[in-house]
Design an enzyme around this catalytic site. Sequence first.
Site, PDB file in Angstrom:
ATOM      1  N   ASP A  13       0.838  -1.197   0.000  1.00  0.00           N
ATOM      2  CA  ASP A  13       0.000   0.000   0.000  1.00  0.00           C
ATOM      3  C   ASP A  13       0.878   1.254   0.000  1.00  0.00           C
ATOM      4  OD1 ASP A  13      -2.217  -1.595   0.002  1.00  0.00           O
ATOM      5  OD2 ASP A  13      -2.781  -1.214   2.089  1.00  0.00           O
ATOM      6  N   ASN A 185     -20.095  -5.470   0.709  1.00  0.00           N
ATOM      7  CA  ASN A 185     -20.596  -4.182   1.199  1.00  0.00           C
ATOM      8  C   ASN A 185     -21.775  -3.799   0.302  1.00  0.00           C
ATOM      9  OD1 ASN A 185     -19.573  -3.044  -1.157  1.00  0.00           O
ATOM     10  ND2 ASN A 185     -17.765  -2.182  -0.172  1.00  0.00           N
ATOM     11  N   THR A 221     -22.025  -5.664   5.004  1.00  0.00           N
ATOM     12  CA  THR A 221     -21.394  -4.655   5.854  1.00  0.00           C
ATOM     13  C   THR A 221     -21.939  -3.284   5.443  1.00  0.00           C
ATOM     14  OG1 THR A 221     -19.469  -4.586   4.378  1.00  0.00           O
ATOM     15  CG2 THR A 221     -19.320  -6.022   6.286  1.00  0.00           C
ATOM     16  N   GLY A 226     -23.051  -0.569  10.800  1.00  0.00           N
ATOM     17  CA  GLY A 226     -22.938  -1.937  11.296  1.00  0.00           C
ATOM     18  C   GLY A 226     -23.008  -2.970  10.184  1.00  0.00           C
ATOM     19  N   ASP A 253     -11.780  -5.349   5.353  1.00  0.00           N
ATOM     20  CA  ASP A 253     -10.908  -6.515   5.561  1.00  0.00           C
ATOM     21  C   ASP A 253     -10.775  -6.836   7.051  1.00  0.00           C
ATOM     22  OD1 ASP A 253     -10.477  -6.528   2.809  1.00  0.00           O
ATOM     23  OD2 ASP A 253      -8.767  -5.171   2.998  1.00  0.00           O
ATOM     24  N   SER A 283     -10.452  -0.194  13.837  1.00  0.00           N
ATOM     25  CA  SER A 283      -9.390  -0.024  12.828  1.00  0.00           C
ATOM     26  C   SER A 283      -9.434   1.360  12.168  1.00  0.00           C
ATOM     27  CB  SER A 283      -9.476  -1.130  11.767  1.00  0.00           C
ATOM     28  OG  SER A 283     -10.484  -0.850  10.816  1.00  0.00           O
TER      29      SER A 283
HETATM   30  O1  RIB Z   1      -9.256  -3.212   1.250  1.00  0.00           O
HETATM   31  C1  RIB Z   1      -8.115  -2.388   1.333  1.00  0.00           C
HETATM   32  C2  RIB Z   1      -7.052  -2.924   0.444  1.00  0.00           C
HETATM   33  O2  RIB Z   1      -7.468  -2.807  -0.898  1.00  0.00           O
HETATM   34  C3  RIB Z   1      -5.739  -2.176   0.506  1.00  0.00           C
HETATM   35  O3  RIB Z   1      -4.866  -2.722   1.458  1.00  0.00           O
HETATM   36  C4  RIB Z   1      -5.222  -2.278  -0.904  1.00  0.00           C
HETATM   37  O4  RIB Z   1      -4.035  -2.996  -1.006  1.00  0.00           O
HETATM   38  C5  RIB Z   1      -6.343  -2.906  -1.728  1.00  0.00           C
HETATM   39  O5  RIB Z   1      -6.116  -4.238  -1.922  1.00  0.00           O
END
Ligand code: RIB
Length: 306
Positions: A13, A185, A221, A226, A253, A283
């Site tokens: 990232d 989502n 989601t 929520g 995630d 998070s």
């Molecule tokens: O869901 C977030 C993720 O989406 C990030 O970490 C990025 O790498 C993409 O895969």
Amino acid sequence: MNKIAVIGSNMVDLITYIDRMPEQGETLEAPDFAMGCGGKGANQAVAAAKLGADVLMLTKVGDDMFADNTVANFQRLGIDTQFVQRVPGVSSGVAPIFVQSDSHNSILIVKGANAYLKPADIDAAQGALRDCKLIVLQLEIDLATVYYAIEFARRNAIPVLLNPAPAVAGLSREHLSQLDFLIPNETELALITGKPVDGPETALAAARHLVEEGIRHVIVTLGDKGALYVGEEGEFRVDGRKVAARDTTGAGDAFIGCFAHHWSQDGDIRRAMTQAVAYSACSVTERGTQSSYPDAATFAQFLGTC
Ligand code: RIB
């Protein structure tokens, strides 16, 4: 025997914090930048591992300076990397990400080595996969590999969860109907069903449609609202947690990793969803993706204070 297998992507990232997106042809100064380990598959594996899950990761890294760091990161968190392979002559997956001051993000992904994860890699790992309590999938690898993994899971009676992210049109109904868990989502749910989804009521209607087609459990989601459940256990909603959001990247995630960990412990869907809603809320209070995921002790503290 509560091991979770994640078959999916890893990315590096490249996160730029911005005041606004530049216009075409414009050069704009951004206040901050951070680099971190990401990718939807890796993020989900890391969230589960940070909470104490035993995780097996199937993914491919490239032939560059990012690869060693990605593997070292998995190993530092105790994730089983025996099926993390390097692809010669190919770049690792990367994700340039732009996070606005209101905490929302825009993401580009370059699959790189992730595109080389193939059905043969699932066959190569079949012995280890058969020992897993749950197989977790997303859509940042080849669709053929995702479908093959679903078929493998069905053949071997291993519960299988698909997080259909990023959103992809035209997913195979035949494969979707074989899932134990589908966790989209609202955007992903709308694309899969072709129905408008703009809140809990419309999400409920669209999710019911998928359950009628054969998916056992659909969990939608809803961001800070929520999550809702439709499936064999009826219909219910888990309310969101109010927090001061700094960076929502990877919150979905975090939800999946936490849900997978808790469900694989005791099969209690409502409890796993409640934990996952809180974990993803926690998070977003920190910057970054994996770097924003709390370990079990920090998460327990968060639960005690909100
Ligand atoms: O869901 C977030 C993720 O989406 C990030 O970490 C990025 O790498 C993409 O895969």
